[in-house]
Design a protein around this motif. Sequence first.
Motif, PDB file in Angstrom:
ATOM      1  N   VAL A  19       0.864  -1.193   0.000  1.00 18.84           N
ATOM      2  CA  VAL A  19       0.000   0.000   0.000  1.00 18.84           C
ATOM      3  C   VAL A  19       0.888   1.227   0.000  1.00 18.84           C
ATOM      4  N   LYS A  20       0.495   2.178  -0.843  1.00 17.37           N
ATOM      5  CA  LYS A  20       1.277   3.409  -0.863  1.00 17.37           C
ATOM      6  C   LYS A  20       0.357   4.607  -0.649  1.00 17.37           C
ATOM      7  N   CYS A  21       0.684   5.381   0.348  1.00 16.06           N
ATOM      8  CA  CYS A  21      -0.125   6.575   0.625  1.00 16.06           C
ATOM      9  C   CYS A  21       0.631   7.791   0.099  1.00 16.06           C
ATOM     10  N   ARG A  22      -0.021   8.566  -0.764  1.00 17.38           N
ATOM     11  CA  ARG A  22       0.673   9.745  -1.316  1.00 17.38           C
ATOM     12  C   ARG A  22       0.612  10.901  -0.310  1.00 17.38           C
ATOM     13  N   PRO A  23       1.450  11.947  -0.520  1.00  8.61           N
ATOM     14  CA  PRO A  23       1.394  13.096   0.398  1.00  8.61           C
ATOM     15  C   PRO A  23       0.083  13.866   0.207  1.00  8.61           C
ATOM     16  N   LEU A  24      -0.298  14.564   1.221  1.00  6.61           N
ATOM     17  CA  LEU A  24      -1.485  15.421   1.133  1.00  6.61           C
ATOM     18  C   LEU A  24      -1.140  16.602   0.240  1.00  6.61           C
ATOM     19  N   MET A  25      -2.040  16.924  -0.671  1.00  8.05           N
ATOM     20  CA  MET A  25      -1.696  18.039  -1.567  1.00  8.05           C
ATOM     21  C   MET A  25      -2.218  19.350  -1.002  1.00  8.05           C
ATOM     22  N   GLU A  26      -1.546  20.418  -1.408  1.00 15.54           N
ATOM     23  CA  GLU A  26      -1.906  21.723  -0.845  1.00 15.54           C
ATOM     24  C   GLU A  26      -3.365  22.056  -1.054  1.00 15.54           C
ATOM     25  N   GLY A 104      -6.403   1.896  -7.233  1.00 16.26           N
ATOM     26  CA  GLY A 104      -6.801   2.947  -6.288  1.00 16.26           C
ATOM     27  C   GLY A 104      -7.762   3.914  -6.935  1.00 16.26           C
ATOM     28  N   SER A 105      -8.302   4.809  -6.131  1.00 19.24           N
ATOM     29  CA  SER A 105      -9.296   5.742  -6.673  1.00 19.24           C
ATOM     30  C   SER A 105      -8.602   6.835  -7.483  1.00 19.24           C
ATOM     31  N   THR A 106      -9.391   7.612  -8.161  1.00 16.60           N
ATOM     32  CA  THR A 106      -8.811   8.664  -9.005  1.00 16.60           C
ATOM     33  C   THR A 106      -8.020   9.669  -8.147  1.00 16.60           C
ATOM     34  N   GLY A 107      -6.870  10.032  -8.649  1.00 13.87           N
ATOM     35  CA  GLY A 107      -6.031  11.009  -7.952  1.00 13.87           C
ATOM     36  C   GLY A 107      -5.257  10.451  -6.764  1.00 13.87           C
ATOM     37  N   SER A 108      -5.279   9.123  -6.593  1.00 11.71           N
ATOM     38  CA  SER A 108      -4.597   8.559  -5.418  1.00 11.71           C
ATOM     39  C   SER A 108      -3.108   8.309  -5.672  1.00 11.71           C
ATOM     40  N   GLY A 109      -2.681   8.419  -6.947  1.00 13.88           N
ATOM     41  CA  GLY A 109      -1.247   8.298  -7.236  1.00 13.88           C
ATOM     42  C   GLY A 109      -0.841   7.048  -8.004  1.00 13.88           C
ATOM     43  N   LYS A 110      -1.738   6.474  -8.765  1.00 15.34           N
ATOM     44  CA  LYS A 110      -1.391   5.248  -9.517  1.00 15.34           C
ATOM     45  C   LYS A 110      -0.365   5.557 -10.610  1.00 15.34           C
ATOM     46  N   THR A 111      -0.693   6.572 -11.421  1.00 20.52           N
ATOM     47  CA  THR A 111       0.217   6.890 -12.521  1.00 20.52           C
ATOM     48  C   THR A 111       1.561   7.361 -11.962  1.00 20.52           C
ATOM     49  N   TYR A 112       1.490   8.109 -10.882  1.00 21.30           N
ATOM     50  CA  TYR A 112       2.735   8.576 -10.264  1.00 21.30           C
ATOM     51  C   TYR A 112       3.587   7.367  -9.852  1.00 21.30           C
ATOM     52  N   THR A 113       2.934   6.358  -9.302  1.00 23.45           N
ATOM     53  CA  THR A 113       3.665   5.174  -8.851  1.00 23.45           C
ATOM     54  C   THR A 113       4.200   4.363 -10.024  1.00 23.45           C
ATOM     55  N   GLY A 215      -5.905  16.742 -12.183  1.00 25.79           N
ATOM     56  CA  GLY A 215      -5.620  17.559 -13.370  1.00 25.79           C
ATOM     57  C   GLY A 215      -5.354  16.721 -14.603  1.00 25.79           C
ATOM     58  N   THR A 216      -4.660  15.613 -14.427  1.00 23.93           N
ATOM     59  CA  THR A 216      -4.416  14.709 -15.568  1.00 23.93           C
ATOM     60  C   THR A 216      -4.875  13.309 -15.190  1.00 23.93           C
ATOM     61  N   SER A 217      -6.159  13.149 -15.237  1.00 27.39           N
ATOM     62  CA  SER A 217      -6.723  11.860 -14.846  1.00 27.39           C
ATOM     63  C   SER A 217      -6.666  10.884 -16.027  1.00 27.39           C
ATOM     64  N   SER A 218      -6.108   9.708 -15.785  1.00 27.68           N
ATOM     65  CA  SER A 218      -6.061   8.704 -16.857  1.00 27.68           C
ATOM     66  C   SER A 218      -7.469   8.149 -17.033  1.00 27.68           C
ATOM     67  N   ARG A 219      -7.936   8.160 -18.254  1.00 27.06           N
ATOM     68  CA  ARG A 219      -9.280   7.649 -18.518  1.00 27.06           C
ATOM     69  C   ARG A 219      -9.234   6.225 -19.068  1.00 27.06           C
ATOM     70  N   LEU A 248      -3.949   1.281 -13.824  1.00 29.89           N
ATOM     71  CA  LEU A 248      -5.398   1.295 -14.020  1.00 29.89           C
ATOM     72  C   LEU A 248      -5.929   2.715 -13.975  1.00 29.89           C
ATOM     73  N   ALA A 249      -7.057   2.906 -14.628  1.00 34.01           N
ATOM     74  CA  ALA A 249      -7.758   4.183 -14.462  1.00 34.01           C
ATOM     75  C   ALA A 249      -8.374   4.146 -13.070  1.00 34.01           C
ATOM     76  N   GLY A 250      -8.662   5.311 -12.518  1.00 34.89           N
ATOM     77  CA  GLY A 250      -9.134   5.331 -11.130  1.00 34.89           C
ATOM     78  C   GLY A 250     -10.641   5.337 -11.024  1.00 34.89           C
ATOM     79  N   SER A 251     -11.138   4.656  -9.996  1.00 38.36           N
ATOM     80  CA  SER A 251     -12.588   4.696  -9.784  1.00 38.36           C
ATOM     81  C   SER A 251     -12.951   6.098  -9.318  1.00 38.36           C
TER      82      SER A 251
HETATM   83  N1  LIG Z   1       4.040   9.974  -4.034  1.00 34.28           N
HETATM   84  C1  LIG Z   1       3.702  11.145  -4.548  1.00 34.28           C
HETATM   85  N2  LIG Z   1       4.448  12.213  -4.315  1.00 34.28           N
HETATM   86  C2  LIG Z   1       4.105  13.392  -4.817  1.00 34.28           C
HETATM   87  N3  LIG Z   1       2.997  13.629  -5.552  1.00 34.28           N
HETATM   88  C3  LIG Z   1       2.211  12.605  -5.815  1.00 34.28           C
HETATM   89  C4  LIG Z   1       2.526  11.306  -5.340  1.00 34.28           C
HETATM   90  N4  LIG Z   1       1.559  10.486  -5.752  1.00 34.28           N
HETATM   91  C5  LIG Z   1       0.697  11.227  -6.480  1.00 34.28           C
HETATM   92  N5  LIG Z   1       1.070  12.491  -6.519  1.00 34.28           N
HETATM   93  C6  LIG Z   1       0.366  13.575  -7.198  1.00 34.28           C
HETATM   94  O1  LIG Z   1      -1.034  13.367  -7.061  1.00 34.28           O
HETATM   95  C7  LIG Z   1      -1.730  13.707  -8.238  1.00 34.28           C
HETATM   96  C8  LIG Z   1      -2.549  12.522  -8.719  1.00 34.28           C
HETATM   97  O2  LIG Z   1      -1.693  11.468  -9.046  1.00 34.28           O
HETATM   98  P1  LIG Z   1      -1.921  10.486 -10.247  1.00 34.28           P
HETATM   99  O3  LIG Z   1      -2.241  11.212 -11.504  1.00 34.28           O
HETATM  100  O4  LIG Z   1      -0.784   9.558 -10.260  1.00 34.28           O
HETATM  101  O5  LIG Z   1      -3.242   9.778  -9.745  1.00 34.28           O
HETATM  102  P2  LIG Z   1      -4.005   8.552 -10.412  1.00 34.28           P
HETATM  103  O6  LIG Z   1      -4.345   7.641  -9.316  1.00 34.28           O
HETATM  104  O7  LIG Z   1      -3.225   8.005 -11.527  1.00 34.28           O
HETATM  105  O8  LIG Z   1      -5.327   9.262 -10.928  1.00 34.28           O
HETATM  106  P3  LIG Z   1      -6.292   8.831 -12.132  1.00 34.28           P
HETATM  107  O9  LIG Z   1      -6.884   7.560 -11.755  1.00 34.28           O
HETATM  108  O10 LIG Z   1      -7.298   9.941 -12.161  1.00 34.28           O
HETATM  109  O11 LIG Z   1      -5.448   8.785 -13.339  1.00 34.28           O
HETATM  110  C9  LIG Z   1      -0.680  14.127  -9.241  1.00 34.28           C
HETATM  111  O12 LIG Z   1      -0.607  15.529  -9.246  1.00 34.28           O
HETATM  112  C10 LIG Z   1       0.605  13.550  -8.700  1.00 34.28           C
HETATM  113  O13 LIG Z   1       1.728  14.305  -9.058  1.00 34.28           O
END
Ligand SMILES: Nc1ncnc2c1ncn2[C@@H]1O[C@H](COP(=O)(O)OP(=O)(O)OP(=O)(O)O)[C@@H](O)[C@H]1O
Length: 813
Positions: A19-26, A104-113, A215-219, A248-251
């Motif tokens: 499990v990976k928890c991303r940082p809280l965004m501003e 994970g859900s949308t914006g949770s950081g899948k693509t980032y990972t 902002g850049t959600s994978s569809r 995966l795209a996010g729920s």
């Molecule tokens: N570990 C991390 N450190 C810093 N920023 C992160 C991290 N994980 C995610 N983010 C930021 O969070 C935002 C959402 O991440 P990301 O696009 O990877 O989500 P996602 O799960 O792929 O969403 P979707 O399902 O909509 O495509 C992005 O702006 C990304 O830069």
Amino acid sequence: MPSIRAPAAKKTTTLTVAVKCRPLMEKERGRDIVRVNNSKEVVVLDPDLSKDYLDRIQNRTKEKKYCFDHAFGPESTNKNVYRSMSSVISSVVHGLNATVFAYGSTGSGKTYTMVGTRSDPGLMVLSLNTIFDMIKSDKSSDEFEVTCSYLEVYNEVIYDLLEKSSGHLELREDPEQGIVVAGLRSIKVHSADRILELLNLGNSRRKTESTEMNGTSSRSHAVLEIAVKRRQKNQNQVMRGKLALVDLAGSERAAETNNGGQKLRDGANINRSLLALANCINALGKQHKKGLAYVPYRNSKLTRILKDGLSGNSQTVMVATISPADSQYHHTVNTLKYADRAKEIKTHIQKNIGTIDTHMSDYQRMIDNLQSEVSQLKTQLAEKESQLSIKPFERGVERELSWLDGLSHQISENVQDRINLQKALFELEETNLRNRTELQHLDDAIAKQATEKDVVEALSSRRQVILDNIRDNDEAGVNYQRDIEENEKHRCELQDMLNEAINNNGNKTYLHILNQYKLLGMGNTELQFEMAMRDQIIYNQREAQRNLWNLLMGLGVEEKQVFDLAAKQGITIEDWSSIALFPGLPYRKQTPSFIPANIPFVGHSYSKSSCTFQSYQDPSSKGQQWAPTPTLCREEHHSSYYFMRQEPPAFVNLRKSHDGWVGGSRPASRIDTGGNHRRVSYPQTVNNSSPRMASGPTFYQTPQREMLLNTTSPYSSPRVGLINGATTPSVQPFYGSPRAVTVRNGSYNTPLAPAAVSTKGARNQQRVFGTSPLSGTKGVKNSSYGQNSHTKLYRGGGTKGHSKGNNTQRQHQ
Ligand SMILES: Nc1ncnc2c1ncn2[C@@H]1O[C@H](COP(=O)(O)OP(=O)(O)OP(=O)(O)O)[C@@H](O)[C@H]1O
């Protein structure tokens, strides 16, 4: 291609879940409610701050705690995550398969990972570096070949991300390789940099949108596959490892994303395929407890692609990504719930080792060359086409053609969906068949152990689990049936549109449609081929059963003894006399040397598959001989066959009443087995002719050959008829069910008349080549059965027959 032989040992392993928890965004401005302890434990706090200590100790809070193989907090980098799975990745170079997917859900950081950034490269990039580093540092004289493909599944359509303007790609089931994407480009690569180039190219083509949540959600769901082929010269071996990296795209929740229009529709599709994935995870997760729970892989393309990764030959890592924001509590808990279940999923890994066969490798080289030539020609063709200017008067036609292209795409999807649904139904039936067998054994064991309380309790609880499974599977079956009906309804609509197009347009359009038929026909024939194979297996098993019977009888064992013994053991013995004669299953021997006299004419096994038998009297035979000259048909949604005849026949409609068999016209009073005859008595309503089953169909002696012949037909449609030894494929353009192949084989040479079978009535269709077998029926008594009525002799299900639609069909109860 080198032949892959199964290695001696298969190792069972469980999914690794990180499990990976991303940082809280501003911009989130919320509260951080996720805590990661000891690199394994994840605690999600109740987002409601007002809950106090008392609530907590009285378990009134929504705080949740989970434990995983690995857990990473917001401060962790992708490299940290990668380290926990690097051994899985490196095994690919040694001929093992691996799958890594982010969930994970949308914006949770899948693509980032998975993809990452320049400063924090993701798992895709890090994996590639590992693979190429290992190849580079390899000291053996082994040769390596690395290929890469990248696809996306967007709105349930597969696209090649390495092709500039990729068409829709289809999934195929390959007996050796499992699920493959037909036509997907696979590029040879020599360095990680080259793959990264391709990865970037593919990502730039991937469908993304800006949503409220990201902002850049994978569809779309993206799958990067790296295949590593390793030739071990010394050992004359080749190893093939495969790594699938899935983003995966996010729920999402429509209310949160504020999406509308296409984005909303995309979201619905994303959610649907993720739900399908979640359902598979659920089913697989409880399989260790529930035994044979049905896993609905076929409900989406995504789950079919991931099938190997979820239960097959693959070491799999699931990275569940979560957001720490309190606003995301429900998504976070939901993700963790599925991740928790995924821990139970088992896969079975084995090295893919094959021997190098020089012949085969030569062929493979030739195929590779041809494939690359085809792709070059395709590109040239596309260029030429774009250079050609379209004349003004042709524009209308072009528009029409593009409308038709859209329509044919819908048709193709419709066919594919139906194929999937029908296959799913097959699988479901099979699973429940096994469940029912286990139930039978359990009942027997419970009866035997009646005095052992503990044992009975354990067996009973297992029994309950199996019963639950059966119920769940039955429910799923009902849903599939409903989906099939929906699909058929859609098919009828498309068929009407197509008919209209054919009526209203000129040659060009017509040819275009025919071309599409050709493609569809190929897909359908393929399915029928698979089904024929399956029936061949059933046939083989039944023949073994028959041989066993003969053996027992040869040893002088009384058949009654066998039945009594079987009944005591709770074993259902199928009435094999019916196997030989009726269910349309192949039989090579026409002369079984033994028929137990007291076995009813039509037996029933525990299979739910149904079977219809239509017999008739050959007008040319003057009532002397029954020559079934059967046409083998599949009935909708069942893995069974029935015999049909195209000529206006004198039908015999048989049904079982309480006091024996009654016939619509004249039921067989004697069944000729070629050897021993068995008499079957019928009530007096039957007239005195003696229809006789002569030799059965020879078609199934070589089902593969027959089916392959179909594929050679340029318009190999679902309704190809093969007359007399399959020398004359007759073809009708018909868009119908994949199950509709009919093969005539035998003594009749009458040319086949055009089809006159209604395409309406989803559940009831029995598509036959030629006129409806019942039109112009002669000599049918008790004709309350009416048009299209016939006797159904259920091979299985006992009294649990399937009532099928409106057309009158008599069912054996
Ligand atoms: N570990 C991390 N450190 C810093 N920023 C992160 C991290 N994980 C995610 N983010 C930021 O969070 C935002 C959402 O991440 P990301 O696009 O990877 O989500 P996602 O799960 O792929 O969403 P979707 O399902 O909509 O495509 C992005 O702006 C990304 O830069």
